[in-house]
Design an enzyme around this catalytic site. Structure first.
Site, PDB file in Angstrom:
ATOM      1  CE  LYS A   1      -5.741  -2.245  -5.747  1.00  0.00           C
ATOM      2  NZ  LYS A   1      -5.121  -1.674  -4.546  1.00  0.00           N
TER       3      LYS A   1
ATOM      4  NE  ARG B   1      -9.990  -0.480  -1.535  1.00  0.00           N
ATOM      5  CZ  ARG B   1     -10.076   0.042  -0.318  1.00  0.00           C
ATOM      6  NH1 ARG B   1     -10.565   1.265  -0.163  1.00  0.00           N
ATOM      7  NH2 ARG B   1      -9.693  -0.643   0.744  1.00  0.00           N
TER       8      ARG B   1
ATOM      9  CE  LYS C   1      -4.248  -5.945  -5.599  1.00  0.00           C
ATOM     10  NZ  LYS C   1      -4.004  -4.953  -4.605  1.00  0.00           N
TER      11      LYS C   1
ATOM     12  CE1 TYR D   1      -0.754 -11.785   0.682  1.00  0.00           C
ATOM     13  CE2 TYR D   1      -2.107 -12.341  -1.224  1.00  0.00           C
ATOM     14  CZ  TYR D   1      -1.653 -11.408  -0.309  1.00  0.00           C
ATOM     15  OH  TYR D   1      -2.092 -10.109  -0.373  1.00  0.00           O
TER      16      TYR D   1
HETATM   17  C1  PBG Z   1      -4.425  -1.423  -1.122  1.00  0.00           C
HETATM   18  C2  PBG Z   1      -4.259  -2.791  -1.640  1.00  0.00           C
HETATM   19  C3  PBG Z   1      -5.211  -3.807  -1.766  1.00  0.00           C
HETATM   20  C4  PBG Z   1      -4.519  -4.932  -2.184  1.00  0.00           C
HETATM   21  C5  PBG Z   1      -3.182  -4.573  -2.329  1.00  0.00           C
HETATM   22  N1  PBG Z   1      -3.049  -3.247  -2.006  1.00  0.00           N
HETATM   23  C6  PBG Z   1      -6.649  -3.848  -1.438  1.00  0.00           C
HETATM   24  C7  PBG Z   1      -7.607  -2.959  -2.070  1.00  0.00           C
HETATM   25  O1  PBG Z   1      -7.331  -2.259  -3.031  1.00  0.00           O
HETATM   26  O2  PBG Z   1      -8.706  -2.938  -1.538  1.00  0.00           O
HETATM   27  C8  PBG Z   1      -5.114  -6.296  -2.402  1.00  0.00           C
HETATM   28  C9  PBG Z   1      -4.170  -7.439  -2.300  1.00  0.00           C
HETATM   29  C10 PBG Z   1      -4.814  -8.765  -2.158  1.00  0.00           C
HETATM   30  O3  PBG Z   1      -6.051  -8.928  -2.244  1.00  0.00           O
HETATM   31  O4  PBG Z   1      -4.071  -9.741  -1.942  1.00  0.00           O
HETATM   32  N2  PBG Z   1      -4.974  -0.494  -1.936  1.00  0.00           N
END
Ligand code: PBG
Length: 326
Positions: free
Chosen positions: A199, A221, A252, A317
């Site tokens: 991620k 983050r 992701k 989505y």
């Molecule tokens: C939570 C999380 C996030 C997403 C999924 N779980 C946001 C982030 O890490 O700030 C993003 C999903 C999306 O953008 O559709 N940690």
């Protein structure tokens, strides 16, 4: 050596041959619909930066999930937005927390819909970070090991509520192992873990943070999510998560990360999920609204490209819409 003039085009010129030799398939069985459930909300609250998506009250969540199931989508991924947030994200792990309640409602109403619970603290902490904080060297930083216990508790309460799978998205080191041990100790050995293994610290999450009311209140983050420039590190993340007991490895965001999806697939030959994130959704919806893109064709192209890259599962989505159409 002489090549025939029409080597490739013979099979392209006829729709029947194109269908027969297509290398990649896309069906509803590959799709997961993410949904946002908000505590205390009556009805639905549209998300401005994600046209067509909304925060849902409990009843609307059930209605929306029924629509997804009706279209053929086999699973939803739940994000909770609690009424109250605090520094330690305590509402994330409560047996009567919003996600736990939502899982119970869905399992009661739609028993053959699989429910995946996202496990992270950022929607539940008042500072918006994905873990608990501590002071280190005069800075506030996310405390990795203190966070693991809370995440494990959240995973267990979600699974006890009936979640069929948990998906940790926090990016703490060691969370998959901590969650696996906690699930097993609670007798929940059958519940798989889909790990957000690779991620990235991406700007494509912007609209999601509106939807989940989870932007970090200070900093960013990058202290826990991956650096955009790295690919070897994604392989090491995936290896660690598999070792700790992850059943599915997620990459992701998705669209700018096809190389990572392919590399992880080829390296491990394990189930891979791609998360087609909020910003990727918003870009297409905005361009389509402006009349600049053929919306449905572009959605199909995006989803197929992720399958071609090596994703078994696509979290998008557009799941309900894409499953209904095909
Ligand atoms: C939570 C999380 C996030 C997403 C999924 N779980 C946001 C982030 O890490 O700030 C993003 C999903 C999306 O953008 O559709 N940690």
């Amino acid at each position: 050596m002489a090549f025939p003039e029409q080597r490739f085009r013979r099979l392209r010129d006829h729709a029947v041959w194109r269908e027969m030799v297509a290398e990649t398939s896309l069906g509803p069985q590959h799709l997961v619909q993410p949904l946002f459930v908000k505590e205390g909300l009556k009805g639905r609250q549209p998300i401005a930066s994600m046209p067509g998506q909304a925060q849902l009250g409990l009843e609307e969540l059930v209605a929306e999930s029924r629509r997804a199931r009706g279209a053929g989508v086999p699973a939803v991924l739940l994000f909770g937005i609690p009424r109250a947030k605090d520094a330690s994200g305590s509402s994330a792990a409560r047996p009567d927390g919003i996600v736990q309640k939502a899982v119970r409602a869905l399992k009661a109403e739609l028993p053959d819909l699989a429910v995946i619970a996202d496990v992270c603290l950022c929607e539940y902490t008042d500072h918006g970070h994905c873990g608990l904080l501590k002071e280190a060297g005069g800075r506030r930083v996310v405390d990795n090991d203190a966070t693991l216990a809370r995440l494990a508790e959240m995973a267990v309460t979600c699974a006890q509520a009936g979640a069929d799978m948990v998906a940790p998205s926090d990016m703490m080191d060691g969370r998959v192992g901590a969650i696996r041990r906690a699930l097993d100790a609670a007798g929940l050995t059958h519940v798989p873990i889909m790990s957000y293994a690779a991620k990235y610290a991406s700007s494509f999450y912007g609209p999601f943070r509106d939807a989940a009311e989870s932007p970090p209140q200070f900093g960013d983050r990058r202290g826990y999510q991956m650096d955009l420039r790295n690919s070897d590190e994604a392989v090491r993340e995936a290896a660690a998560d598999l070792e700790e007991g992850a059943d599915i490895i997620m990459v992701k965001p998705a669209l700018a990360y096809g190389d990572i999806i392919r590399r992880i697939k080829d390296t491990f030959r394990a189930p891979v999920a791609a998360y087609n994130v909020s910003g990727e959704y918003a870009m297409v919806e905005a361009a389509a609204r402006a009349g600049w893109l053929a919306r449905q064709d572009v959605i199909r192209e995006i989803l197929l490209s992720l399958r071609r890259a090596g994703a078994d599962i696509i979290i998008t989505y557009w799941a309900t819409e894409a499953a209904g159409k095909r």
